[in-house]
Scaffold this motif. Structure first.
Motif, mmCIF file in Angstrom:
data_model
loop_
_atom_site.group_PDB
_atom_site.id
_atom_site.type_symbol
_atom_site.label_atom_id
_atom_site.label_comp_id
_atom_site.label_asym_id
_atom_site.label_seq_id
_atom_site.Cartn_x
_atom_site.Cartn_y
_atom_site.Cartn_z
ATOM 1 N N GLU A 1 41.554 34.310 55.298
ATOM 2 C CA GLU A 1 40.914 35.571 54.843
ATOM 3 C C GLU A 1 41.705 36.458 55.270
ATOM 4 N N GLN B 1 36.208 33.303 42.501
ATOM 5 C CA GLN B 1 36.108 32.305 43.346
ATOM 6 C C GLN B 1 37.667 31.431 43.538
ATOM 7 N N LYS C 1 34.922 42.092 58.037
ATOM 8 C CA LYS C 1 35.474 42.412 56.871
ATOM 9 C C LYS C 1 36.040 43.822 56.865
ATOM 10 N N MET D 1 46.022 31.709 45.445
ATOM 11 C CA MET D 1 45.100 32.966 45.065
ATOM 12 C C MET D 1 44.265 32.781 44.044
ATOM 13 N N ASP E 1 38.807 39.065 51.556
ATOM 14 C CA ASP E 1 39.020 38.188 50.311
ATOM 15 C C ASP E 1 39.588 36.478 50.876
ATOM 16 N N ASP E 2 39.413 35.963 50.177
ATOM 17 C CA ASP E 2 39.582 34.525 50.435
ATOM 18 C C ASP E 2 40.980 33.988 49.604
ATOM 19 N N SER F 1 45.728 44.192 44.624
ATOM 20 C CA SER F 1 44.345 44.362 44.321
ATOM 21 C C SER F 1 43.224 43.682 45.505
ATOM 22 N N THR F 2 43.911 43.115 46.283
ATOM 23 C CA THR F 2 43.131 42.306 47.378
ATOM 24 C C THR F 2 42.470 43.365 48.348
ATOM 25 N N ARG F 3 41.496 42.889 48.671
ATOM 26 C CA ARG F 3 40.600 43.484 49.781
ATOM 27 C C ARG F 3 40.379 42.788 51.178
ATOM 28 N N PRO G 1 41.134 38.630 40.024
ATOM 29 C CA PRO G 1 40.527 39.677 41.238
ATOM 30 C C PRO G 1 38.988 39.392 41.099
ATOM 31 N N GLY G 2 38.439 38.847 42.489
ATOM 32 C CA GLY G 2 36.975 38.805 42.709
ATOM 33 C C GLY G 2 36.552 37.376 42.283
ATOM 34 N N TRP H 1 47.896 40.579 42.388
ATOM 35 C CA TRP H 1 46.834 40.238 43.820
ATOM 36 C C TRP H 1 47.345 40.845 44.981
#
Length: 307
Positions: free
Chosen positions: A41, A85, A3, A78, A158-159, A153-155, A82-83, A150
């Motif tokens: 990912e 599942q 990660k 997506m 992230d899935d 904000s994605t990191r 955010p965050g 998305w």
């Protein structure tokens, strides 16, 4: 997968090797192939230009994959917020992924948006794509859709999931005019890179027109890398609402000058819907091309969401 920030440069990985394509000669329209969903990912996030966010995703299922063409596109699934599942639809591999997503309960339904492949490293299983930010930096901005929200904000870690599609461009006709706005420039550049690798003699027969609101919307060095290699390259800077009109005005100027771009035997246009429709109409009505010699790919529409 780690990660931590992935330090490899996605563009240092060649997407123009024979092994990267089902048919690296591309002398006809790529054949339709089966669609499926690949879980992935996020492994790298960067900004090659001020208004461009480059995202790389990684999956074991991408290892050994081949592209049908350099302009291949895909559906990005997506999480709804955010965050949250990521839940995926039951899908039989048919072409209507939208219906499968729409049938899911609202609280579990993922967002679906469409992007083009910038590079694919099939040895590492890494796919890279670009998202134009239009100068927006906050995912909470009220004027943006779920795709850009998305992307902002994605990191790392992230899935997401990819719904595989296909490419549309081919090089059967040597003389071509290629037109793209920022949403399609990744495909355009991939087409140029493909041609340089597999058919460099065709580059002088390619005439390129790029629309953008600002140079900040484009991956750097477009002119520096390609202007002396292709037949012609024109960058038109206008507000997105003027892409269609500005392009038609430029094409009419080329008509009056009897420019070689107007004698193309094949046109590929991708990006905003009205831009694509107007270029297609002009190529058929004014240049006399048959409809199957004009490949138009509307990725988005001004003022309308396209799930």
């Amino acid at each position: 997968m780690s990660k931590s920030q992935n330090t490899m440069d996605p563009l240092a990985i060649s997407a123009t090797r024979p092994a990267s394509y089902v048919d690296h000669q591309l002398l006809d329209t790529p054949s339709e192939r089966g669609h499926h969903i690949i879980r992935a990912e996020v492994c790298s996030i960067s900004a090659p230009a001020k208004n461009l966010r480059r995202i790389a995703v990684q999956s074991p299922e991408l290892m050994g994959c081949q592209l049908s063409g350099p302009d291949e596109f895909f559906g990005l699934l997506m999480p709804p917020t955010p965050g949250a599942q990521l839940h995926l639809p039951d899908h039989d591999g048919g072409i209507n992924i939208r219906a499968s997503v729409a049938a899911m309960p609202e609280g579990r339904r993922p967002n679906l948006r469409w992007y083009t492949v910038r590079t694919l490293d099939s040895e590492r299983g890494i796919l890279t794509f670009d998202v134009v930010t239009h100068g927006i930096s906050s995912p909470d901005d009220e004027h943006i859709g779920p795709g850009l929200a998305w992307a902002l904000s994605t990191r790392i870690g992230d899935d997401v999931a990819l719904w595989t599609c296909q490419g549309l461009w081919h090089r059967k006709q040597a003389s071509q005019t290629l037109i793209a706005d920022p949403s399609a420039v990744p495909s355009l550049r991939a087409i140029l890179e493909y041609t340089q690798t597999f058919a460099p003699e065709q580059l002088p027969e390619l005439h390129v027109i790029v629309l953008a609101e600002s140079h900040h919307d484009l991956e750097p060095l477009l002119r520096e890398q390609w202007e002396d290699k292709v037949g012609s390259l024109k960058v038109i800077l206008r507000p997105a609402t003027e892409f269609s009109g500005a392009t038609l005005s430029h094409l009419r100027q080329l008509d009056e000058a009897k420019d070689p771009a107007t004698h193309a035997s094949y046109v590929w246009v991708a990006g905003e819907g009205d831009l694509c429709k107007e270029v297609r109409r002009h190529a058929i009505d004014s240049w006399g091309l048959k409809s199957d010699s004009v490949q138009w790919c509307p990725y988005w529409f001004i003022g309308r969401a396209r799930p």
